[in-house]
Design a protein around this motif. Structure first.
Motif, PDB file in Angstrom:
ATOM      1  N   TRP A  88       0.807  -1.219   0.000  1.00 59.05           N
ATOM      2  CA  TRP A  88       0.000   0.000   0.000  1.00 59.05           C
ATOM      3  C   TRP A  88       0.842   1.272   0.000  1.00 59.05           C
ATOM      4  O   TRP A  88       0.383   2.322  -0.422  1.00 59.05           O
ATOM      5  N   LYS A  89       2.074   1.175   0.487  1.00 60.61           N
ATOM      6  CA  LYS A  89       2.967   2.335   0.453  1.00 60.61           C
ATOM      7  C   LYS A  89       4.191   2.068  -0.424  1.00 60.61           C
ATOM      8  O   LYS A  89       5.229   2.710  -0.263  1.00 60.61           O
ATOM      9  N   ALA A  90       4.058   1.120  -1.345  1.00 63.08           N
ATOM     10  CA  ALA A  90       5.163   0.791  -2.259  1.00 63.08           C
ATOM     11  C   ALA A  90       6.438   0.506  -1.493  1.00 63.08           C
ATOM     12  O   ALA A  90       7.517   1.005  -1.817  1.00 63.08           O
ATOM     13  N   ASN A  91       6.327  -0.344  -0.452  1.00 60.96           N
ATOM     14  CA  ASN A  91       7.474  -0.577   0.432  1.00 60.96           C
ATOM     15  C   ASN A  91       8.232  -1.863   0.114  1.00 60.96           C
ATOM     16  O   ASN A  91       9.142  -2.236   0.857  1.00 60.96           O
ATOM     17  N   GLN A  92       7.872  -2.541  -0.974  1.00 56.01           N
ATOM     18  CA  GLN A  92       8.609  -3.729  -1.398  1.00 56.01           C
ATOM     19  C   GLN A  92       9.045  -3.570  -2.850  1.00 56.01           C
ATOM     20  O   GLN A  92       8.266  -3.128  -3.696  1.00 56.01           O
ATOM     21  N   LEU A 138       3.801   7.308  -5.093  1.00 55.27           N
ATOM     22  CA  LEU A 138       3.208   7.768  -3.844  1.00 55.27           C
ATOM     23  C   LEU A 138       2.504   9.099  -4.065  1.00 55.27           C
ATOM     24  O   LEU A 138       3.038   9.998  -4.728  1.00 55.27           O
ATOM     25  N   HIS A 139       1.308   9.216  -3.482  1.00 57.87           N
ATOM     26  CA  HIS A 139       0.564  10.464  -3.550  1.00 57.87           C
ATOM     27  C   HIS A 139      -0.014  10.778  -2.174  1.00 57.87           C
ATOM     28  O   HIS A 139      -0.483   9.884  -1.461  1.00 57.87           O
ATOM     29  N   ASP A 140       0.003  12.055  -1.835  1.00 59.60           N
ATOM     30  CA  ASP A 140      -0.616  12.511  -0.589  1.00 59.60           C
ATOM     31  C   ASP A 140      -2.126  12.489  -0.775  1.00 59.60           C
ATOM     32  O   ASP A 140      -2.675  13.204  -1.608  1.00 59.60           O
ATOM     33  N   GLU A 152       0.777   9.537   2.617  1.00 56.19           N
ATOM     34  CA  GLU A 152       0.988   9.105   1.232  1.00 56.19           C
ATOM     35  C   GLU A 152       0.675   7.624   1.060  1.00 56.19           C
ATOM     36  O   GLU A 152       0.955   6.799   1.934  1.00 56.19           O
ATOM     37  N   TRP A 153       0.123   7.310  -0.102  1.00 57.78           N
ATOM     38  CA  TRP A 153      -0.178   5.923  -0.475  1.00 57.78           C
ATOM     39  C   TRP A 153       0.201   5.710  -1.936  1.00 57.78           C
ATOM     40  O   TRP A 153       0.138   6.634  -2.744  1.00 57.78           O
ATOM     41  N   ARG A 154       0.582   4.485  -2.259  1.00 57.59           N
ATOM     42  CA  ARG A 154       0.806   4.136  -3.661  1.00 57.59           C
ATOM     43  C   ARG A 154      -0.532   4.074  -4.390  1.00 57.59           C
ATOM     44  O   ARG A 154      -1.523   3.589  -3.848  1.00 57.59           O
ATOM     45  N   THR A 155      -0.553   4.561  -5.618  1.00 56.17           N
ATOM     46  CA  THR A 155      -1.761   4.442  -6.429  1.00 56.17           C
ATOM     47  C   THR A 155      -2.060   2.967  -6.675  1.00 56.17           C
ATOM     48  O   THR A 155      -1.286   2.283  -7.346  1.00 56.17           O
ATOM     49  N   PRO A 156      -3.155   2.428  -6.156  1.00 55.82           N
ATOM     50  CA  PRO A 156      -3.436   1.006  -6.379  1.00 55.82           C
ATOM     51  C   PRO A 156      -3.911   0.770  -7.807  1.00 55.82           C
ATOM     52  O   PRO A 156      -4.682   1.579  -8.351  1.00 55.82           O
ATOM     53  N   PRO A 157      -3.458  -0.301  -8.459  1.00 51.34           N
ATOM     54  CA  PRO A 157      -3.971  -0.628  -9.794  1.00 51.34           C
ATOM     55  C   PRO A 157      -5.482  -0.867  -9.729  1.00 51.34           C
ATOM     56  O   PRO A 157      -5.998  -1.439  -8.770  1.00 51.34           O
TER      57      PRO A 157
END
Length: 470
Positions: free
Chosen positions: A264-268, A384-386, A404-409
């Motif tokens: 969810w936060k592009a952490n991998q 990532l977007h606020d 911030e969260w990664r834009t989910p597909p």
């Protein structure tokens, strides 16, 4: 709308049309935007399948070569198997725990789909809770909570104490569209109970995260760094209010920073590290990637319980990684329906497509040439977007801030109800449908949300109908 703004909007739409290949001819022969693209129903390019049944997310990419089809089937069996405690007669499948959230990968990703928050009388399985305290760990990631580590484990094997339980309550929030139609949202509140090792640190940061559906992961890994860098606009140089950023995270095996793509936060950074992290964090199974359990000093009975070093055989890890990478993207439905096309137009006009980028081209995948140089439609930029205070968890994750969260597909979201029997969306499943998910958008997406709020009821329904076609 004044003439200046109208000219800007028309220019933006024509630029979009040129890039997306939707320039066509109107009945009078003049060029215009038809909104119907060639092959847009094939969201995964050559990896697309026509299955739209309850098993829509569980198919192998049809263009796999060599023995990958067979390895996919084997990986699927390990993905669905329940792990057991050690020692056992099935040495390849023991090592569960000592603390865990689920006994199998499919417990969270049922039918390779999306999880949901638990019912009032259920323990959370597909909704997990990341924990940290202010500061950074040695790898640049979040600093684990001193007693309970980086994730709350709600189950434990015999002889070991589970870390705790979670109670969820919802606050109702009401509002109105511009046309006077009312809407209702729900905001979750979490309370940790039955904590097995004392209170948490007063400064604990909590991030609830629901399991996402798994289609197209290998394709996302094939999107090259040049493409992602070109999409990023951290300083909002174009002045559109959208400032997507790349998350740079620690690649454990490479021993260096890499672009974050998953979570969810592009952490991998890769499917392999994502799978290995889930094994150790969710099931308590160590691997060559993460060879040790995360056990705090206070958690008596946690240290020293394992089924070998590591517990997960390398061959099994490789098969589960191949399986997770190779899940096909289902074909879109009703992509040429006039209502869907109207919704698509509204999606672009509201600037939703700035973050949920409709079309990308993959680069070269080092392990899966089948995923290289494919035109795909994932509706994400992986950036990532606020998203504003309403969705903020207050927990940084590498470069990602607490809002911030990664834009989910978005590919496949129209089949979540078919596959998983629910329509819960967002990182914690608070949204009960796609309409509520839109209304929770804020921050960089505030303007898009306001555009939706100002739409007529018919236009709102058209936009949601478009989303359900994905």
């Amino acid at each position: 709308m004044n003439k200046g703004k109208k000219r800007i909007l028309i220019g933006t739409l024509l630029a979009y049309a040129a890039v997306m290949g939707v320039i066509g001819c109107q009945p009078d022969g003049e060029p215009g935007i038809t909104w119907l693209e060639t092959n847009e129903e094939f969201g995964g390019g050559a990896t697309t399948v026509s299955d739209v049944s309850v098993n829509a997310f569980g198919n192998a990419a049809p263009n796999l070569t060599g023995d990958k089809d067979l390895l996919f089937v084997t990986g699927n069996s390990f993905f669905n198997r329940n792990w057991v405690t050690a020692p056992s007669s099935t040495e390849d499948l023991d090592g569960l725990g000592p603390m865990f959230i689920a006994r199998s990968c499919s417990s969270c990703h049922f039918k390779d789909g999306r999880g949901a928050p638990p019912a009032a009388d259920e323990a959370p399985v597909a909704l997990l809770f990341r924990l940290s305290v202010p500061g950074q760990a040695e790898d640049g990631g979040p600093q684990p909570e001193p007693t309970y580590g980086s994730q709350l484990s709600t189950h434990a094997i015999l002889g070991t104490t589970a870390e705790g339980s979670v109670q969820i309550q919802y606050e109702e929030i009401t509002g109105q569209y511009a046309d006077g139609t009312s809407y209702h949202l729900r905001k979750p509140r979490y309370t940790f109970t039955e904590l097995g090792f004392g209170p948490m640190d007063p400064a604990v940061q909590v991030s609830p995260r629901v399991a996402q559906h798994m289609i197209g992961l290998g394709l996302l890994e094939a999107i090259d760094e040049v493409t992602l860098t070109s999409l990023a606009d951290p300083d909002d140089r174009n002045g559109d209010g959208i400032s997507g950023r790349i998350n740079r995270v620690w690649d454990v095996e490479k021993g260096q920073e890499s672009i974050g793509r998953y979570g969810w936060k592009a952490n991998q950074p890769s499917v392999r590290q994502q799978v290995a992290a889930a094994f150790v964090g969710d099931i308590g199974i160590t691997s060559s990637v993460f060879p040790t359990e995360e056990c705090a000093d206070a958690e008596l009975g946690c240290q020293g319980i394992d089924a070998g070093e590591p517990e997960l055989k390398e061959s099994i890890l490789n098969k589960v990684v191949l399986y997770s990478s190779s899940l096909a993207v289902p074909k879109r439905r009703n992509w040429d329906d006039p209502t869907v096309l109207k919704g698509k137009q509204l999606f672009v006009e509201a600037n939703c497509s700035s973050c949920h980028v409709p079309k990308l081209t993959t680069g070269t995948h080092p392990d899966f040439p089948e995923f290289s140089n494919e035109t795909i439609r994932p509706f994400t930029d992986l950036l990532l977007h606020d998203m504003g205070e309403g969705l903020a968890d207050g927990r940084p994750d590498f470069l990602a801030t607490g809002s911030e969260w990664r834009t989910p597909p978005l590919w496949g979201i129209g089949l979540i109800e078919t596959v998983n029997g629910h329509t819960n969306f967002l990182h914690d499943g608070r949204a009960r449908n796609l309409e509520e998910a839109i209304l929770w958008h804020g921050g960089e997406a505030e303007a898009a949300k306001k555009a939706f709020l100002n739409m007529s009821g018919e236009d709102r329904r058209s936009l949601v109908t478009f989303l359900t076609s994905l």
